[in-house]
Design an enzyme around this catalytic site. Structure first.
Site, PDB file in Angstrom:
ATOM      1  N   ASP A  74      -2.547   2.784   6.267  1.00  0.00           N
ATOM      2  CA  ASP A  74      -3.184   2.250   5.613  1.00  0.00           C
ATOM      3  C   ASP A  74      -3.413   2.353   4.590  1.00  0.00           C
ATOM      4  O   ASP A  74      -3.437   3.543   4.525  1.00  0.00           O
ATOM      5  CB  ASP A  74      -4.856   1.436   6.451  1.00  0.00           C
ATOM      6  CG  ASP A  74      -5.189   0.822   6.162  1.00  0.00           C
ATOM      7  OD1 ASP A  74      -4.213  -0.679   7.203  1.00  0.00           O
ATOM      8  OD2 ASP A  74      -6.545   0.565   5.624  1.00  0.00           O
ATOM      9  N   SER A  75      -3.059   1.329   3.406  1.00  0.00           N
ATOM     10  CA  SER A  75      -3.370   0.912   2.294  1.00  0.00           C
ATOM     11  C   SER A  75      -3.806  -0.437   1.223  1.00  0.00           C
ATOM     12  O   SER A  75      -4.030  -0.680   2.272  1.00  0.00           O
ATOM     13  CB  SER A  75      -1.715   1.308   1.423  1.00  0.00           C
ATOM     14  OG  SER A  75      -1.048   1.094   1.808  1.00  0.00           O
ATOM     15  N   PHE A 163       6.715  -3.894  -3.241  1.00  0.00           N
ATOM     16  CA  PHE A 163       6.620  -4.345  -2.312  1.00  0.00           C
ATOM     17  C   PHE A 163       4.893  -4.362  -2.698  1.00  0.00           C
ATOM     18  O   PHE A 163       4.531  -3.810  -4.141  1.00  0.00           O
ATOM     19  CB  PHE A 163       6.918  -4.281  -1.028  1.00  0.00           C
ATOM     20  CG  PHE A 163       6.081  -3.278  -1.045  1.00  0.00           C
ATOM     21  CD1 PHE A 163       6.131  -2.042  -0.740  1.00  0.00           C
ATOM     22  CD2 PHE A 163       4.249  -3.503  -0.277  1.00  0.00           C
ATOM     23  CE1 PHE A 163       5.668  -1.111  -0.188  1.00  0.00           C
ATOM     24  CE2 PHE A 163       3.654  -2.686   0.302  1.00  0.00           C
ATOM     25  CZ  PHE A 163       4.313  -0.856   0.243  1.00  0.00           C
ATOM     26  N   TYR A 165       1.416  -5.362  -4.672  1.00  0.00           N
ATOM     27  CA  TYR A 165       1.039  -5.141  -5.662  1.00  0.00           C
ATOM     28  C   TYR A 165       2.107  -4.835  -7.333  1.00  0.00           C
ATOM     29  O   TYR A 165       1.520  -3.888  -7.957  1.00  0.00           O
ATOM     30  CB  TYR A 165      -0.344  -5.102  -5.636  1.00  0.00           C
ATOM     31  CG  TYR A 165      -1.406  -6.247  -4.505  1.00  0.00           C
ATOM     32  CD1 TYR A 165      -2.476  -7.146  -5.996  1.00  0.00           C
ATOM     33  CD2 TYR A 165      -0.979  -5.398  -3.577  1.00  0.00           C
ATOM     34  CE1 TYR A 165      -2.949  -7.385  -4.743  1.00  0.00           C
ATOM     35  CE2 TYR A 165      -1.928  -6.283  -2.657  1.00  0.00           C
ATOM     36  CZ  TYR A 165      -2.960  -7.377  -3.254  1.00  0.00           C
ATOM     37  OH  TYR A 165      -3.893  -8.259  -2.802  1.00  0.00           O
ATOM     38  N   LYS A 186       9.291   6.306  -7.910  1.00  0.00           N
ATOM     39  CA  LYS A 186       7.963   5.508  -7.683  1.00  0.00           C
ATOM     40  C   LYS A 186       7.296   6.596  -6.801  1.00  0.00           C
ATOM     41  O   LYS A 186       5.912   7.113  -7.066  1.00  0.00           O
ATOM     42  CB  LYS A 186       7.997   4.174  -6.698  1.00  0.00           C
ATOM     43  CG  LYS A 186       6.966   3.536  -6.132  1.00  0.00           C
ATOM     44  CD  LYS A 186       6.368   2.218  -5.510  1.00  0.00           C
ATOM     45  CE  LYS A 186       5.185   2.090  -4.652  1.00  0.00           C
ATOM     46  NZ  LYS A 186       4.704   1.146  -3.486  1.00  0.00           N
TER      47      LYS A 186
HETATM   48  P1  IMP Z   1      -2.380  -2.669   5.512  1.00  0.00           P
HETATM   49  O1  IMP Z   1      -2.271  -1.264   4.719  1.00  0.00           O
HETATM   50  O2  IMP Z   1      -1.604  -3.126   6.042  1.00  0.00           O
HETATM   51  O3  IMP Z   1      -4.143  -2.717   5.650  1.00  0.00           O
HETATM   52  O4  IMP Z   1      -1.837  -3.081   3.443  1.00  0.00           O
HETATM   53  C1  IMP Z   1      -2.016  -2.980   2.266  1.00  0.00           C
HETATM   54  C2  IMP Z   1      -1.723  -3.510   1.391  1.00  0.00           C
HETATM   55  O5  IMP Z   1      -1.943  -2.974   0.207  1.00  0.00           O
HETATM   56  C3  IMP Z   1       0.194  -4.182   1.420  1.00  0.00           C
HETATM   57  O6  IMP Z   1       0.224  -5.420   1.891  1.00  0.00           O
HETATM   58  C4  IMP Z   1       0.307  -4.250  -0.093  1.00  0.00           C
HETATM   59  O7  IMP Z   1       0.115  -5.064  -0.234  1.00  0.00           O
HETATM   60  C5  IMP Z   1      -0.287  -3.128  -0.554  1.00  0.00           C
HETATM   61  N1  IMP Z   1      -0.087  -2.098  -1.305  1.00  0.00           N
HETATM   62  C6  IMP Z   1      -0.010  -0.621  -0.346  1.00  0.00           C
HETATM   63  N2  IMP Z   1       0.966   0.364  -1.167  1.00  0.00           N
HETATM   64  C7  IMP Z   1       0.605  -0.873  -1.763  1.00  0.00           C
HETATM   65  C8  IMP Z   1       2.024   0.225  -3.120  1.00  0.00           C
HETATM   66  O8  IMP Z   1       3.042   1.173  -2.508  1.00  0.00           O
HETATM   67  N3  IMP Z   1       2.662  -0.840  -3.232  1.00  0.00           N
HETATM   68  C9  IMP Z   1       2.523  -2.404  -3.830  1.00  0.00           C
HETATM   69  N4  IMP Z   1       1.322  -3.015  -2.931  1.00  0.00           N
HETATM   70  C10 IMP Z   1       0.822  -1.645  -1.666  1.00  0.00           C
END
Ligand code: IMP
Length: 214
Positions: A74-75, A163, A165, A186
């Site tokens: 989760d990020s 992908f 941001y 990266k």
């Molecule tokens: P989730 O973890 O499914 O809630 O989504 C996290 C969102 O954070 C992703 O859809 C991306 O938009 C953004 N995100 C997380 N990690 C990265 C990355 O390494 N690069 C660019 N965007 C990121």
């Protein structure tokens, strides 16, 4: 801390960008991986208020559905001038009315919010990417690994790699955005390396050291 002794992991993600990155990171480790998306598993709703809660939700769902050890991520991006937004809601900021995601629109929303906050100088535009990995065993045991990458948001977006941001995030110490780097640049890490660059590679390094003895 529990070690991973098996041969196969289910990656608890439906996000193609994340999946590609995690496959790249896990590939050299000789573990077979299959993703929740490829298996057609339903995507659980993410109702948590922390990255850890959402990572656990995703890993629990994939592990319970398959009986396999699951690894989730989760990020999101945490912007200082926006009091930490979009944070755990990073993916939601990209959501359109029809349910699809548009990250061009999401980057524009962040930029508009920064303009509204008068954050025009580079030092007012600090941000960090956060990744929390959750490894979850079929008996319910979980291990968490958090990685963060500090940087600045730039405008207009630059680069077409990666992908989400990536095109607006310039990590500290670099003149290029994540969107202008190859996946290897990266990550900035492979098994055994002392340092990693991206938030996901930093979390992954901790995972590899803890669960795989690498
Ligand atoms: P989730 O973890 O499914 O809630 O989504 C996290 C969102 O954070 C992703 O859809 C991306 O938009 C953004 N995100 C997380 N990690 C990265 C990355 O390494 N690069 C660019 N965007 C990121």
């Amino acid at each position: 801390m529990r070690k991973f002794e098996g041969e196969k992991i289910v990656l608890a993600t439906h996000n193609a960008g994340k999946l590609e990155e995690i496959r790249g990171l896990i590939g050299p480790l000789g573990i077979e991986v299959v993703s929740a998306g490829e298996l057609g598993l339903p995507e659980p709703p993410e109702n948590g208020v922390t990255f850890e809660e959402n990572a656990a939700t995703k890993a629990d769902a994939a592990s319970m559905a398959t009986g396999l050890v699951a690894l989730s991520d989760d990020s999101g991006i945490v912007v200082d001038a926006l009091d930490g937004a979009p944070g755990v809601y990073t993916a939601d900021w990209a959501e359109k009315e029809d349910g699809s995601r548009d990250f061009g629109m999401a980057m524009q929303k962040v930029e508009d919010a920064l303009s509204e906050a008068n954050a025009t100088e580079p030092e007012q535009r600090t941000a960090r990417f956060v990744s929390v990995l959750c490894m979850r065993w079929p008996d319910g045991h979980r291990e968490y690994f958090r990685g963060e990458a500090e940087g600045q948001l730039i405008w207009p977006p630059r680069g077409t790699s990666g992908f989400g941001y990536d095109p607006v995030f310039k990590p500290n110490g670099y003149d290029v955005t994540f969107g202008e780097m190859t996946a290897e640049e990266k990550h900035g890490w492979k098994p055994g390396d002392e340092h990693a660059l991206s938030h996901r590679a930093r979390a992954f390094k901790l995972f590899a050291e803890t669960c795989l003895d690498l």
